[in-house]
Motif scaffolding. Structure first.
Motif, mmCIF file in Angstrom:
data_model
loop_
_atom_site.group_PDB
_atom_site.id
_atom_site.type_symbol
_atom_site.label_atom_id
_atom_site.label_comp_id
_atom_site.label_asym_id
_atom_site.label_seq_id
_atom_site.Cartn_x
_atom_site.Cartn_y
_atom_site.Cartn_z
ATOM 1 N N HIS A 83 0.869 -1.186 0.000
ATOM 2 C CA HIS A 83 0.000 0.000 0.000
ATOM 3 C C HIS A 83 0.910 1.242 0.000
ATOM 4 N N VAL A 84 0.759 2.106 -1.026
ATOM 5 C CA VAL A 84 1.587 3.305 -1.152
ATOM 6 C C VAL A 84 0.682 4.525 -1.228
ATOM 7 N N ASP A 85 0.890 5.479 -0.310
ATOM 8 C CA ASP A 85 0.193 6.767 -0.350
ATOM 9 C C ASP A 85 1.110 7.766 -1.068
ATOM 10 N N VAL A 86 0.596 8.395 -2.137
ATOM 11 C CA VAL A 86 1.408 9.255 -3.002
ATOM 12 C C VAL A 86 0.988 10.722 -2.826
ATOM 13 N N GLU A 87 1.985 11.561 -2.551
ATOM 14 C CA GLU A 87 1.770 13.001 -2.488
ATOM 15 C C GLU A 87 2.268 13.636 -3.779
ATOM 16 N N PRO A 88 1.646 14.771 -4.177
ATOM 17 C CA PRO A 88 2.185 15.500 -5.335
ATOM 18 C C PRO A 88 3.534 16.115 -4.964
ATOM 19 N N SER A 89 4.466 16.163 -5.928
ATOM 20 C CA SER A 89 5.812 16.656 -5.638
ATOM 21 C C SER A 89 6.095 17.985 -6.362
ATOM 22 N N VAL A 90 5.974 18.060 -7.681
ATOM 23 C CA VAL A 90 6.280 19.273 -8.459
ATOM 24 C C VAL A 90 5.170 19.498 -9.469
ATOM 25 N N PHE A 91 4.668 20.760 -9.526
ATOM 26 C CA PHE A 91 3.675 21.126 -10.536
ATOM 27 C C PHE A 91 4.306 22.101 -11.534
ATOM 28 N N PHE A 92 4.027 21.928 -12.824
ATOM 29 C CA PHE A 92 4.401 22.899 -13.856
ATOM 30 C C PHE A 92 3.169 23.729 -14.153
ATOM 31 N N THR A 93 3.200 24.981 -13.664
ATOM 32 C CA THR A 93 1.994 25.838 -13.795
ATOM 33 C C THR A 93 1.920 26.538 -15.139
ATOM 34 N N ARG A 94 3.053 26.742 -15.777
ATOM 35 C CA ARG A 94 3.047 27.432 -17.080
ATOM 36 C C ARG A 94 4.198 26.897 -17.913
ATOM 37 N N VAL A 95 3.938 26.667 -19.162
ATOM 38 C CA VAL A 95 4.945 26.207 -20.109
ATOM 39 C C VAL A 95 4.897 27.106 -21.348
ATOM 40 N N SER A 96 6.055 27.656 -21.700
ATOM 41 C CA SER A 96 6.127 28.502 -22.904
ATOM 42 C C SER A 96 7.495 28.328 -23.539
ATOM 43 N N THR A 97 7.655 28.808 -24.800
ATOM 44 C CA THR A 97 8.912 28.674 -25.523
ATOM 45 C C THR A 97 9.332 30.015 -26.096
ATOM 46 N N LEU A 98 10.671 30.162 -26.261
ATOM 47 C CA LEU A 98 11.276 31.334 -26.914
ATOM 48 C C LEU A 98 12.284 30.820 -27.934
ATOM 49 N N PRO A 99 12.441 31.556 -29.056
ATOM 50 C CA PRO A 99 13.412 31.111 -30.060
ATOM 51 C C PRO A 99 14.818 31.190 -29.512
ATOM 52 N N ALA A 100 15.649 30.291 -29.973
ATOM 53 C CA ALA A 100 17.057 30.291 -29.588
ATOM 54 C C ALA A 100 17.887 30.797 -30.754
ATOM 55 N N THR A 101 19.194 30.940 -30.533
ATOM 56 C CA THR A 101 20.087 31.436 -31.589
ATOM 57 C C THR A 101 20.154 30.470 -32.738
ATOM 58 N N SER A 102 19.986 29.216 -32.439
ATOM 59 C CA SER A 102 19.995 28.195 -33.484
ATOM 60 C C SER A 102 18.567 27.847 -33.850
ATOM 61 N N THR A 103 18.390 27.664 -35.129
ATOM 62 C CA THR A 103 17.024 27.334 -35.586
ATOM 63 C C THR A 103 16.601 25.938 -35.176
ATOM 64 N N ARG A 104 17.606 25.100 -34.799
ATOM 65 C CA ARG A 104 17.267 23.736 -34.396
ATOM 66 C C ARG A 104 16.932 23.646 -32.909
ATOM 67 N N GLN A 105 17.130 24.707 -32.189
ATOM 68 C CA GLN A 105 16.882 24.698 -30.767
ATOM 69 C C GLN A 105 15.880 25.786 -30.395
ATOM 70 N N CYS A 106 15.418 25.692 -29.113
ATOM 71 C CA CYS A 106 14.519 26.706 -28.533
ATOM 72 C C CYS A 106 14.721 26.735 -27.037
ATOM 73 N N HIS A 107 14.229 27.807 -26.419
ATOM 74 C CA HIS A 107 14.270 27.929 -24.970
ATOM 75 C C HIS A 107 12.904 27.525 -24.416
ATOM 76 N N LEU A 108 12.901 26.507 -23.530
ATOM 77 C CA LEU A 108 11.651 26.043 -22.872
ATOM 78 C C LEU A 108 11.556 26.699 -21.512
ATOM 79 N N LEU A 109 10.511 27.508 -21.305
ATOM 80 C CA LEU A 109 10.312 28.232 -20.041
ATOM 81 C C LEU A 109 9.291 27.463 -19.209
#
Length: 995
Positions: free
Chosen positions: A878-904
């Motif tokens: 029997h395992v009681d599970v508590e929440p640990s980490v919530f991601f309340t907002r996720v957004s992206t910004l362009p990076a210097t390279s077109t193959r990459q991006c910044h994940l906020l």
């Protein structure tokens, strides 16, 4: 005459009395051996005649009884047979003198006598004498019976001459007056020439001639003489002899009607008259008694005229008239104090006749009269004999309880205070004979069928007397058996005080001689069956219990048992229906295991008014070798139903039948069989015992839990453990497996099953590696091995944004990462979302998620494995599970390279503890309790097109919703692998890695 002959019957009137006595020192055994041979000649057919002479033998006869021979000639000793031993001719004169002296005792009445000499040889023995027979020894005497027959014929000759002399007396001759002993002094000085006196003499002589005719085998002549005597004696009021004439008439009529006799003897030959076929129909009450002229009598008996013979048959009384004349005769006897013995014997004879006529009620009246007949001062032995005979006569007419009463009186007389040496053995034997009359038997099984029969109070009194008599006999074992029988069969009729007294007495007896289940055989061959205490305590139900779930054997699927392989494929078969029905009602659908402790539950109660101690309670079984483990119990007074569990260990395999139980109460050991207890409820008593299996015991490193995974029950689990984790956290559980049985564990399998169905688990909840354990197989008895099981919790806490307080709702809320653990108090729902009802406390914990699973260990070994059986041991997690980490907002910004991006990522810490969040190629982010911060991660752009696509066949047969879930799961796994985000709580050393 003071000693009655209780064995007399009506047909004895036609017999002559012969006394057989020893002379000198004759061995008792040899005497009675010769006596039996002599007594076998009970009737002799007279030569040149159709008549029979009947003989009655006695080896002891009082001379005072012989003095009544003129009153009734069958009481007169007419023959004497003396038996003696003589080894020397010098002893012969003395032996002959002794024989002469013996003859003088009965000399006045003897017709003839014989002397049988054994052991004398020589000149004297070779002499031919009619009155003496010589034999070399008791074995070489083959012609004894022939000598007795010759002796009887000589008696008949004298008898016949006397009959002829008396029957041909002329009226002119002076007839002597026949008297009984007590009358002689009364007739002194009487006028012998008076008409009254002469009629008295004639009547008595007629009666006497009738007796002689009856003995000589001339039944019809006897009837006529009796009728004439009755008329003569009635005219002169000679009541004593009138009673004798009436009794003679009754006896002759009984002999005519009942040629087989009234005493149960061997069938007698019918008298020398022909009985017409309709004789019974012609005899009616009130029929004319004297139908012919006495002058028709001839010197040789009945006339040859057959018409006259048929007429004479009518002189016989009808069966109904016989009883009336007996009553009249007995009433006349009752007028004379000195005729008590005659009166008593007449009553006995009438009873025997009525018994044949099946007129028991009238017979009881005669017996009741016999009880009150005063015979003067009787010895104790004579009283015992009198009561015993009364008992037998009551038994003869079917009055069983009255018979038992007099038998019991006779038993008590055996131990009367006036007897110097009481006969307790005789008393005990007579008491045993009274049992049937009081509806008692010594077999307790007779008291378990239906309602109680008989008077319980009388039965208890009799049983107490048996107990006392057996104790005075010096046989305590008998006392224990009878007292046990009393307690078992009469328990419902005993008062509380009587129960206490009986049990105390029983304990006193058993302290010297414990009671058991052996059959007691008495000296006379009677067997006393054992008395099991089935009411101490009373058992209401017997139930065979299954083994605990962790020890129950299971059959490997695909292997048919012996019962299955022989089962009929048909649903109904009339040929074997009965046998299978019996099997169903007995056989139980679970198995016991050889060598394991098995249990049987009894529901018992104590009927006694005080505490009942039962010792050595065990099981009685058959079929396999079984070791019963006896126990003791103490039941409170009138306890009501009380469960008792009996245990034992089967030592071999096969089918075992529980036949009953064993107890020891008050020092009496009882084997109580269920077949003799119809009131006991049982669901079956036959169970299969399979070969032995190993036993596995496990312990874990995690604490035990009171939670039981649903829908499992506590009985199905050997143990349950619980742990509290945050979502995404992992922990290792160590399980120690120990073989505590006597067989090797030869195979071991481990499976797990998630019983939580509403939560979606990412990854493996429980994982392990059996390689290390497998290397220790087979596991010997007493050995142990450890197994590491990894517990990982990754749940989806989507939809839990209500936990976030005072946070902007801008952007996209994504919480797809699997993290969980019990909700802490610091996280509270928004005030407006609180429930108004009294279940507010429950609402605070509404965000805790629970995971439950069952670990199942299947193992086998030994002979049970060969038969295809295994055991299963289950552990609940029997395992009681508590929440640990919530991601309340996720957004992206362009990076210097077109193959990459910044994940906020806006990350919220809902726990009470400070935690650190880290990602690939990024600095750690420290979050305090209930703190929200933004984290930027530079990542390569995702290429979801490169994910493998399911084939067309899978798409065709799979639910679209399931396809979408699988696609999202694949995309989530790709994102997690590139981000590598993990968190840790330093204070707990708790860590979660998403990779």
């Amino acid at each position: 005459m003071s000693v009655p002959d209780y064995m007399q019957c009506a047909e004895d009137h036609q017999s002559v009395l012969v006394v057989v006595q020893p002379v000198g020192n004759v061995p008792e055994e040899q005497f009675f051996k010769i006596y039996k041979r002599i007594a076998s000649v009970s009737q002799v057919s007279i030569r040149d005649s159709q008549r029979l002479l009947y003989i009655r033998y006695r080896h002891h006869y009082l001379s005072e009884n012989n003095e009544w021979g003129d009153f009734q000639t069958h009481r007169k000793v007419v023959g004497l047979v003396a038996i003696t031993t003589c080894s020397d001719s010098k002893e012969w004169p003395l032996t002959a003198e002794h024989f002469h002296t013996q003859k003088e005792v009965y000399g006045s009445t003897l017709y003839d006598s014989r002397l049988l000499v054994f052991g004398l040889q020589g000149e004297i023995a070779e002499q031919q004498r009619t009155d003496v027979a010589f034999y070399p020894d008791f074995e070489d005497c083959s012609d004894v019976e022939k000598k007795v027959e010759d002796f009887v014929e000589s008696i008949f000759i004298v008898l016949e001459s006397k009959r002829l002399d008396r029957a041909t007396d002329k009226s002119g001759d002076k007839i002597p007056l026949l008297c009984v002993p007590f009358e002689k002094k009364d007739f002194v000085g009487l006028d012998t020439d008076s008409r009254h006196y002469k009629k008295r003499c004639q009547g008595r002589m007629r009666k006497h001639v009738g007796d002689l005719c009856l003995q000589a085998g001339m039944l019809q002549d006897a009837l006529v003489h009796y009728h004439m005597a009755v008329e003569l004696l009635r005219g002169v009021n000679d009541f004593l002899w009138l009673g004798a004439a009436l009794e003679g008439l009754c006896s002759a009529s009984v002999i005519f009607h009942y040629p087989g006799g009234t005493a149960g003897r061997t069938l007698r030959h019918k008298a020398n008259i022909s009985q017409p076929a309709d004789a019974g129909k012609r005899h009616r009450p009130g029929a004319q008694e004297v139908l012919i002229d006495p002058g028709a009598l001839t010197a040789n008996g009945i006339s040859a005229d057959t018409s006259a013979e048929i007429g004479r048959a009518k002189n016989c009384l009808s069966p109904e008239d016989i009883i009336e004349k007996y009553k009249e005769a007995i009433s006349y006897y009752g007028k004379y104090k000195n005729a008590g013995v005659i009166e008593l014997e007449a009553c006995v004879k009438a009873v025997r006749v009525l018994a044949i006529q099946k007129r028991a009620r009238e017979a009881s009246e005669f017996l009741q009269n016999a009880v009150y007949i005063n015979l003067g001062q009787l010895s104790e032995e004579e009283k015992i004999q009198r009561y015993s005979i009364l008992s037998e006569l009551y038994e003869l007419i079917g009055f069983r309880r009255k018979s038992a009463f007099f038998k019991r009186v006779a038993a008590m007389q055996c131990v009367a205070p006036t007897i110097p040496e009481p006969g307790w053995r005789a008393c005990y034997k007579l008491l045993l004979e009274t049992l049937p009359g009081y509806s008692l038997s010594l077999d307790p099984k007779d008291f378990s069928k239906g309602t109680h029969r008989g008077w319980a109070a009388v039965q208890m009194r009799l049983l107490h007397e048996l107990v006392y008599a057996s104790r005075r006999m010096g046989n305590p074992g008998l006392s224990v058996r009878h007292l046990s029988f009393l307690l078992q069969t009469m328990l419902d009729f005993l008062s509380d005080q009587e129960k206490k007294e009986v049990t105390q007495s029983l304990e006193n007896y058993t302290s010297k001689c414990p009671g058991g289940m052996e059959v007691i055989t008495l000296p006379d061959g009677l067997k006393l069956p054992p008395v099991p205490f089935t009411k101490l305590p009373i058992v209401r139900s017997v139930k065979l219990l299954n083994l605990p779930v962790s020890l129950r054997p299971h059959k490997v699927k695909g292997l048919l048992g012996p019962n299955v392989s022989t089962a009929s494929p048909f649903i109904y078969s009339p040929i074997v229906m009965h046998n299978r029905g019996e099997e169903r009602c007995k056989k139980i659908d679970f198995q016991w295991v050889q060598g394991d402790v098995c249990e049987v539950q009894l529901m018992v109660y104590n009927p006694m008014p005080y505490e009942l101690r039962v010792e050595n309670v065990g099981l009685l079984t058959s079929g396999v070798e079984f070791e019963s483990l006896p126990a003791g119990l103490s039941l409170p007074a009138e306890s009501g139903l009380y469960p008792v569990t009996l245990v034992g260990v089967p030592r071999t395999s096969g089918n075992i039948s529980v036949n009953g139980y064993q107890t020891s109460v008050f020092g009496v050991t009882s084997d109580c069989l269920l077949e003799g207890l119809p009131g006991v409820k049982t669901e079956g008593c036959l169970v299969e015992v399979i070969p032995s299996l190993p036993r596995l015991q496990l312990s874990t490193s995690l604490p035990r839990s009171a939670h039981t995974p649903q829908p499992m029950s506590k009985e199905e689990l050997s143990s349950a453990v619980s742990v509290q984790l945050f979502n995404g956290e992992g922990q290792q559980m160590t399980i120690t497996l120990e073989n505590i049985g006597s067989e090797d564990i030869e195979s071991l399998e481990l499976t797990s099953k998630n019983v939580t169905t509403k939560e979606k688990v990412f990854g493996d909840f429980l994982s392990w590696d059996l390689a290390e354990v497998a290397s220790h197989i087979p596991l010997k008895p007493g050995q142990a091995v450890t197994l590491a099981v990894n517990v990982n919790v990754k749940l989806d806490f989507s939809g839990q944004e209500s936990l976030l307080q005072d946070l902007n709702d801008d952007g996209i809320s994504v919480t797809g990462l699997p993290i969980s653990s019990p909700l802490r108090q610091v996280l509270k729902p928004r005030p407006e979302s609180k429930p108004v009802s009294g279940e507010s406390g429950k609402g605070e914990y509404s965000h805790i998620k629970t995971l439950e699973a069952v670990l199942s260990f299947k193992y086998s070994g030994g002979a049970g494995k060969v038969e295809g059986y295994y055991r299963e041991l289950s552990v609940g997690v029997h395992v009681d599970v508590e929440p640990s980490v919530f991601f309340t907002r996720v957004s992206t910004l362009p990076a210097t390279s077109t193959r990459q991006c910044h994940l906020l990522l806006d990350i919220f810490n809902p726990t009470e503890h400070e935690l650190t969040v880290s990602a690939k190629n990024n600095q750690d982010l420290v979050l305090h309790a209930s703190e929200c911060q933004r984290m930027a991660i530079q990542v390569d752009k995702f290429d979801f097109e490169s994910l493998p696509m399911p084939n067309q066949e899978t798409i065709h047969f799979t639910n679209p919703k399931q396809l979408e879930e699988e696609r999202q799961h694949a995309q989530g796994c790709q994102i997690n692998s590139k981000l590598g985000i993990c968190w840790s709580i330093i204070s707990f050393s708790a860590r979660s890695t998403f990779a």
